[in-house]
Design an enzyme around this catalytic site. Structure first.
Site, PDB file in Angstrom:
ATOM      1  N   LYS A 118       0.884  -1.177   0.000  1.00  0.00           N
ATOM      2  CA  LYS A 118       0.000   0.000   0.000  1.00  0.00           C
ATOM      3  C   LYS A 118       0.918   1.222   0.000  1.00  0.00           C
ATOM      4  O   LYS A 118       1.604   1.492   0.990  1.00  0.00           O
ATOM      5  CB  LYS A 118      -0.896  -0.005   1.237  1.00  0.00           C
ATOM      6  N   LYS A 295      -6.211  -8.323  -2.165  1.00  0.00           N
ATOM      7  CA  LYS A 295      -7.448  -8.196  -2.955  1.00  0.00           C
ATOM      8  C   LYS A 295      -7.856  -9.557  -3.492  1.00  0.00           C
ATOM      9  O   LYS A 295      -6.992 -10.300  -3.966  1.00  0.00           O
ATOM     10  CB  LYS A 295      -7.203  -7.283  -4.178  1.00  0.00           C
TER      11      LYS A 295
HETATM   12  S1  IVH Z   1      -6.647  -0.736  -4.071  1.00  0.00           S
HETATM   13  C1  IVH Z   1     -10.145   1.491  -2.335  1.00  0.00           C
HETATM   14  N1  IVH Z   1      -4.060  -0.865  -3.908  1.00  0.00           N
HETATM   15  O1  IVH Z   1      -5.048   3.513  -0.539  1.00  0.00           O
HETATM   16  C2  IVH Z   1     -10.190   0.915  -3.685  1.00  0.00           C
HETATM   17  N2  IVH Z   1      -5.107   1.087  -3.054  1.00  0.00           N
HETATM   18  O2  IVH Z   1      -7.096   3.520   1.619  1.00  0.00           O
HETATM   19  C3  IVH Z   1      -9.125  -0.079  -3.981  1.00  0.00           C
HETATM   20  N3  IVH Z   1      -3.530   2.752  -2.183  1.00  0.00           N
HETATM   21  O3  IVH Z   1      -6.876   5.970  -1.902  1.00  0.00           O
HETATM   22  C4  IVH Z   1      -7.799   0.506  -3.814  1.00  0.00           C
HETATM   23  N4  IVH Z   1      -1.701   1.623  -2.574  1.00  0.00           N
HETATM   24  O4  IVH Z   1      -5.146   5.158  -3.565  1.00  0.00           O
HETATM   25  C5  IVH Z   1      -5.149  -0.117  -3.636  1.00  0.00           C
HETATM   26  N5  IVH Z   1      -1.773  -1.129  -3.861  1.00  0.00           N
HETATM   27  C6  IVH Z   1      -2.839  -0.395  -3.605  1.00  0.00           C
HETATM   28  C7  IVH Z   1      -2.740   0.874  -2.998  1.00  0.00           C
HETATM   29  C8  IVH Z   1      -3.907   1.594  -2.736  1.00  0.00           C
HETATM   30  C9  IVH Z   1      -2.195   2.752  -2.087  1.00  0.00           C
HETATM   31  C10 IVH Z   1      -4.397   3.847  -1.730  1.00  0.00           C
HETATM   32  C11 IVH Z   1      -5.531   4.153  -2.690  1.00  0.00           C
HETATM   33  C12 IVH Z   1      -6.665   4.602  -1.821  1.00  0.00           C
HETATM   34  C13 IVH Z   1      -6.206   4.280  -0.436  1.00  0.00           C
HETATM   35  C14 IVH Z   1      -7.291   3.508   0.276  1.00  0.00           C
END
Ligand code: IVH
Length: 680
Positions: A118, A295
């Site tokens: 993340k 995911k």
């Molecule tokens: S998947 C929420 N994958 O985290 C819809 N998000 O807390 C699915 N983020 O604003 C998002 N790295 O921009 C996903 N590898 C990653 C991510 C990621 C950072 C951010 C995303 C979102 C936030 C959610």
């Protein structure tokens, strides 16, 4: 027909022309053409590049120097909300996540998962149409962000035209990703900023956020911003991707950067192992991450699970344990808020934690002070909970000095002598809201200033030119001793104060005057009634429509309003029944307060229609369609009943279709859907 060479020549000419004017504008400060003319040229270039994919854009001003100077960022409406991620803090939390999903699906499926870091950056949405980047926006509140296309166009990592597609791509799609900066670049930049006496950034994320929202894209063009793309938002063809893994593979082929660390795991155990491995790798990465995302890999299952209002059900972020630091408490003070609550605060010897310097931490209430048994001069362990707010975890008892004393809260204000009572969790509360003294050490005095600060704030009366320092001066000089006094300020009185010029005073008085004609909900919020935030104020104002009604409403009626619970209803009743508050509002009305009632939401042909959706639709996912219909005022229901107005039936519609036919309900087919939505 125009030949390819002619188009290339035209492209080169246009690029040179823009570079020339850029130079004039930015380096020589001597523009030859107006901003509007420049914008038109720039747009011509973007259009040309969008139309002809063969053009060489590597040295194009659309990629290198933006040169577009905006005066303000414009709103960017997301096709689908940009959601948050749910958090997991342990392996058990992950197991619960899987169990929840299996229960929801009512099937026993073996999930495979995609696991990746993340990224701790700034979320971005890139809208591609026919393989071309059309626009880019920040997350904002999830529904509406800010248009930052001009800055994104300067990022060489983001393709304006998708590569190697063989024209096989969804007609429209929103690519979601995270913009970040590599740590070595960040440290170097900060070092240079410091050398040049420029403001340094507290952490890499702040740097990225400050960069991507710049109005002048030539600044952004010089900053080494990077991106990892991780998911799909809106997509016109929902069957295009079968798995999350395939999304990343396609992104990579198309030239959209993805994380090198992403991997598919066959089951939750494997995923948990990979999470542990990535966690160990965290310090070796050249960018900051604040967790690991897992995911469900299969897109059809993702679609079935859908989203809760805040986050998708098919993904979760395993967060890292908070970073721990140590510091010494210099003293514990009590800070007065606008509602009369005194909050104990530990003032600390400054300590760096997670990239920011921390010098105080709230202790919330006396229960917390006693639970921690925290005392002045103690050494304490501090964590940054949820990565933001510093929190005292425990006292390092070994280091406690002899003779230290437990904290005793004040039982009255030392100055105005008003008493202090204690309510839930032993939170100290000052028993007054009238200004009795203008002594700086008086709790009531600080409270009044906080009340004023809230009253004039952006979401409340939105009065420009009344910052904290000005409020301090007005109150200390006794120009303002009540809220209505704000509207009695006279130019000549303010001008007598040091540091006030005619122009700024004029602006302030103008802003005050305009604020008398604000929206009803802003005024309700500005009153600072306990538990009544902005959203509740909006709901109240929609329900009661004018200020007068508030005075005749009782507790039970308040409870009918969306979001208003027992505590809020009690506070509202108490506030509007109080004579001093009635007088205060009466005074404001005499000074010209004239509030605007809420406007009704626009109605559409689908307002209040009950709609059921079934079967597979070629252009929409269930979620997208539901959102679209709800935005048009429709109610989307799960099952057919006599109340149903329409059934939208895609292919493979089963029992719902036959039931709708029996009940004589209007059926909208997949092919009629567009004209139904657009009322054509
Ligand atoms: S998947 C929420 N994958 O985290 C819809 N998000 O807390 C699915 N983020 O604003 C998002 N790295 O921009 C996903 N590898 C990653 C991510 C990621 C950072 C951010 C995303 C979102 C936030 C959610």
């Amino acid at each position: 027909m125009v030949s390819k060479t002619d188009i290339q020549k035209e492209h080169t000419k246009l690029k040179e022309k823009i570079k020339f004017h850029n130079e004039k504008y930015h380096s020589e400060d001597n523009p030859e053409i107006s901003d509007q003319e420049f914008d038109l040229l720039f747009k011509e270039l973007i259009d040309l590049e969008n139309k002809y994919a063969f053009l060489d854009t590597t040295d194009s001003p659309t990629r290198t120097v933006g040169g577009k100077k905006l005066s303000v960022l414009t709103p960017f409406k997301h096709e689908l909300p940009m959601l948050s991620l749910d958090n997991a803090f342990s392996s058990d939390d992950l197991k619960d996540f899987e169990k929840r999903n299996l229960n929801k699906l009512k099937e026993n499926i073996d999930f495979s998962y995609l696991v990746e870091p993340k990224i701790d950056g700034v979320a971005i949405s890139l809208f591609y149409q026919n393989g071309k980047l059309i626009r880019a926006g920040t997350r904002g509140d999830g529904l509406i962000g800010e248009d930052v296309t001009h800055n994104v166009l300067t990022m060489s990592e983001i393709p304006t035209t998708l590569k190697n597609t063989n024209l096989d791509y969804p007609k429209e799609m929103e690519v979601r990703g995270e913009i970040f900066v590599e740590l070595n670049d960040f440290h170097l930049i900060n070092k240079n900023f410091k050398k040049n006496n420029q403001k340094v950034f507290a952490n890499p994320r702040n740097f990225v956020a400050g960069s991507i929202r710049q109005l002048d894209s030539s600044i952004v063009a010089k900053r080494p911003l990077k991106i990892f793309c991780h998911s799909i938002g809106y997509i016109s063809d929902i069957n295009f991707f079968e798995t999350q893994d395939e999304v990343l593979k396609k992104f990579y082929e198309w030239g959209l950067p993805v994380s090198k660390e992403a991997e598919v795991c066959k089951n939750l155990d494997e995923a948990d192992n990979l999470i542990n491995l990535l966690t160990l790798k965290r310090d070796k990465l050249n960018y900051e991450i604040d967790g690991i995302v897992i995911k469900i890999n299969n897109k059809a299952i993702q679609e079935k699970l859908g989203n809760s209002s805040r986050s998708p059900r098919w993904a979760i972020a395993k967060k890292f344990a908070a970073e721990v630091g140590e510091s010494k408490i210099l003293n514990i003070s009590f800070q007065m808020g606008r509602t009369g609550v005194l909050t104990p605060v530990a003032n600390l010897e400054p300590v760096k934690l997670g990239g920011v310097t921390i010098s105080n931490a709230s202790l919330h209430n006396m229960d917390e002070v006693r639970r921690l048994d925290v005392r002045e001069n103690d050494y304490v362990k501090i964590i940054r909970a949820g990565d933001v707010i510093p929190k005292i975890k425990e006292v390092v008892l070994k280091k406690r000095e002899q003779g230290s004393k437990v904290v005793i809260p004040p039982n009255a204000c030392p100055t105005c002598k008003n008493t202090i009572s204690f309510f839930e969790s032993n939170t100290p509360l000052l028993n007054t809201n009238v200004l009795t003294t203008i002594d700086k050490n008086c709790y009531g005095f600080s409270q009044f200033k906080e009340t004023l600060k809230h009253f004039v704030s952006r979401n409340a009366m939105d009065i420009d030119g009344l910052g904290q320092r000005t409020i301090d001066i007005f109150v200390e000089k006794e120009l303002v001793t009540s809220l209505p006094d704000l509207y009695r300020l006279r130019e000549e009185d303010v001008l007598l104060l040091e540091g006030f010029a005619q122009k700024s005073v004029g602006k302030l008085l103008n802003s005050l005057n305009e604020s008398l004609n604000t929206d009803l909900h802003r005024f309700i919020y500005a009153l600072g009634i306990k538990e009544i935030g902005l959203e509740t104020s909006k709901n109240l104002s929609k329900y009661f429509k004018n200020l007068k009604s508030f005075f005749s409403i009782d507790y039970e009626t308040y409870l009918e309003v969306n979001d208003v619970g027992e505590v809020a209803a009690t506070n509202l009743e108490k506030f509007f029944k109080s004579d001093s508050n009635k007088n205060l509002i009466e005074e404001l009305i005499q000074l010209g307060l004239d509030l605007k009632s809420p406007v009704q939401i626009k109605t559409s042909h689908l307002t209040d229609k009950v709609i059921v959706v079934t079967g597979k639709l070629s252009n929409y996912s269930r979620e997208t369609l539901k959102l679209k219909l709800e935005n048009l005022g429709a109610k989307v229901a799960n099952s057919i009943s006599k109340k149903t107005d329409y059934l939208i039936a895609g292919s493979d519609s089963g029992t719902k279709l036959s039931k709708a036919k029996q009940l004589n309900i209007d059926i909208i087919s997949d092919s009629d859907l567009e004209s139904f939505i657009n009322n054509l």
